[in-house]
Design a protein around this motif. Sequence first.
Motif, PDB file in Angstrom:
ATOM      1  N   TYR A  35     -26.352 -20.954  45.618  1.00  0.00           N
ATOM      2  CA  TYR A  35     -25.514 -19.766  45.674  1.00  0.00           C
ATOM      3  C   TYR A  35     -24.160 -20.092  45.061  1.00  0.00           C
ATOM      4  O   TYR A  35     -23.711 -21.234  45.058  1.00  0.00           O
ATOM      5  CB  TYR A  35     -25.268 -19.334  47.127  1.00  0.00           C
ATOM      6  CG  TYR A  35     -26.476 -18.853  47.875  1.00  0.00           C
ATOM      7  CD1 TYR A  35     -27.275 -19.744  48.589  1.00  0.00           C
ATOM      8  CD2 TYR A  35     -26.822 -17.501  47.895  1.00  0.00           C
ATOM      9  CE1 TYR A  35     -28.381 -19.306  49.291  1.00  0.00           C
ATOM     10  CE2 TYR A  35     -27.931 -17.058  48.602  1.00  0.00           C
ATOM     11  CZ  TYR A  35     -28.703 -17.959  49.294  1.00  0.00           C
ATOM     12  OH  TYR A  35     -29.804 -17.526  49.983  1.00  0.00           O
ATOM     13  N   GLN A  37     -20.104 -18.613  45.239  1.00  0.00           N
ATOM     14  CA  GLN A  37     -19.189 -17.728  45.957  1.00  0.00           C
ATOM     15  C   GLN A  37     -17.871 -17.621  45.213  1.00  0.00           C
ATOM     16  O   GLN A  37     -17.220 -18.629  44.931  1.00  0.00           O
ATOM     17  CB  GLN A  37     -18.935 -18.216  47.384  1.00  0.00           C
ATOM     18  CG  GLN A  37     -18.110 -17.239  48.219  1.00  0.00           C
ATOM     19  CD  GLN A  37     -17.929 -17.694  49.643  1.00  0.00           C
ATOM     20  OE1 GLN A  37     -17.836 -18.878  49.934  1.00  0.00           O
ATOM     21  NE2 GLN A  37     -17.875 -16.738  50.581  1.00  0.00           N
ATOM     22  N   LEU A  43     -20.928 -13.833  47.727  1.00  0.00           N
ATOM     23  CA  LEU A  43     -22.003 -14.822  47.649  1.00  0.00           C
ATOM     24  C   LEU A  43     -23.141 -14.271  46.808  1.00  0.00           C
ATOM     25  O   LEU A  43     -23.715 -13.239  47.109  1.00  0.00           O
ATOM     26  CB  LEU A  43     -22.516 -15.155  49.053  1.00  0.00           C
ATOM     27  CG  LEU A  43     -21.733 -16.225  49.798  1.00  0.00           C
ATOM     28  CD1 LEU A  43     -21.903 -16.077  51.292  1.00  0.00           C
ATOM     29  CD2 LEU A  43     -22.158 -17.611  49.350  1.00  0.00           C
ATOM     30  N   PHE A  91     -22.804 -23.332  46.637  1.00  0.00           N
ATOM     31  CA  PHE A  91     -23.486 -23.759  47.861  1.00  0.00           C
ATOM     32  C   PHE A  91     -24.968 -23.992  47.585  1.00  0.00           C
ATOM     33  O   PHE A  91     -25.612 -23.238  46.855  1.00  0.00           O
ATOM     34  CB  PHE A  91     -23.383 -22.689  48.944  1.00  0.00           C
ATOM     35  CG  PHE A  91     -22.023 -22.546  49.561  1.00  0.00           C
ATOM     36  CD1 PHE A  91     -21.173 -21.526  49.169  1.00  0.00           C
ATOM     37  CD2 PHE A  91     -21.602 -23.418  50.555  1.00  0.00           C
ATOM     38  CE1 PHE A  91     -19.921 -21.388  49.739  1.00  0.00           C
ATOM     39  CE2 PHE A  91     -20.348 -23.281  51.141  1.00  0.00           C
ATOM     40  CZ  PHE A  91     -19.501 -22.265  50.735  1.00  0.00           C
ATOM     41  N   GLY A 109     -25.220 -26.230  52.809  1.00  0.00           N
ATOM     42  CA  GLY A 109     -24.405 -27.420  52.629  1.00  0.00           C
ATOM     43  C   GLY A 109     -22.931 -27.072  52.620  1.00  0.00           C
ATOM     44  O   GLY A 109     -22.568 -25.895  52.694  1.00  0.00           O
ATOM     45  N   PRO A 110     -22.067 -28.077  52.485  1.00  0.00           N
ATOM     46  CA  PRO A 110     -20.620 -27.847  52.546  1.00  0.00           C
ATOM     47  C   PRO A 110     -20.058 -27.231  51.278  1.00  0.00           C
ATOM     48  O   PRO A 110     -18.917 -26.779  51.265  1.00  0.00           O
ATOM     49  CB  PRO A 110     -20.056 -29.250  52.766  1.00  0.00           C
ATOM     50  CG  PRO A 110     -21.079 -30.155  52.174  1.00  0.00           C
ATOM     51  CD  PRO A 110     -22.401 -29.504  52.397  1.00  0.00           C
ATOM     52  N   ARG A 113     -16.692 -27.347  45.296  1.00  0.00           N
ATOM     53  CA  ARG A 113     -15.617 -26.480  44.804  1.00  0.00           C
ATOM     54  C   ARG A 113     -15.315 -26.877  43.369  1.00  0.00           C
ATOM     55  O   ARG A 113     -14.826 -27.984  43.118  1.00  0.00           O
ATOM     56  CB  ARG A 113     -14.382 -26.634  45.679  1.00  0.00           C
ATOM     57  CG  ARG A 113     -13.321 -25.563  45.484  1.00  0.00           C
ATOM     58  CD  ARG A 113     -12.227 -25.703  46.545  1.00  0.00           C
ATOM     59  NE  ARG A 113     -12.735 -25.452  47.883  1.00  0.00           N
ATOM     60  CZ  ARG A 113     -12.786 -24.263  48.465  1.00  0.00           C
ATOM     61  NH1 ARG A 113     -12.357 -23.208  47.820  1.00  0.00           N
ATOM     62  NH2 ARG A 113     -13.239 -24.129  49.697  1.00  0.00           N
TER      63      ARG A 113
END
Lengths: 117, 108
Positions: A35, A37, A43, A91, A109-110, A113
């Motif tokens: 995904y 975002q 998202l 993500f 997951g975290p 970025r």
Amino acid sequence: DARVTQTPRHKVTEMGQEVTMRCQPILGHNTVFWYRQTMMQGLELLAYFRNRAPLDDSGMPKDRFSAEMPDATLATLKIQPSEPRDSAVYFCASGLVPDGGLQETQYFGPGTRLLVL
Amino acid sequence: GIQVEQSPPDLILQEGANSTLRCNFSDSVNNLQWFHQNPWGQLINLFYIPSGTKQNGRLSATTVATERYSLLYISSSQTTDSGVYFCALTDSWGKLQFGAGTQVVVTP
């Protein structure tokens, strides 16, 4: 405590460079999702794998993005060449679809970025 | 595709207050999940709730699939409840369709 892991957590790169993001799904899960975002789009699903086979990548710009699962423990998302508009949080999520059953909970997951200058 | 609408878009609560978040969806679905995205960006599963009611501590959720809505209740809110709450629906292929989220700020 099983969890989805993603690397790198942060990436700053220049326009035109290749970016590779990696994801390790939870052991035993047979579905993997990528995904993206952003503030503007929220998202968005980019790609979806089940049992390592790509089922849907219609949300992904094909000319520069590619997603693969070399094995059951690794999923990759690659951008080549990267552009500033690709800046976002990416993500990975994994889940389990039992035989003959429906998709169960997805675990995220975290995120990675990404900033493309 | 499935349309997912969440309301309200923003919510400011004083610590200790209760609140209800709503998720409306346009089509019958196989299941529904509620997520909390904390201020650090982490997406945490709250509930997997295709129908019925579930409770987890101060949070509970109810989905009425026949009427195409789900509610998330926050009771005795705490500052750690701040973040964005997403409702997401799964289609027959297992793909999640997210709503736009409700931004919650809990003030001390």
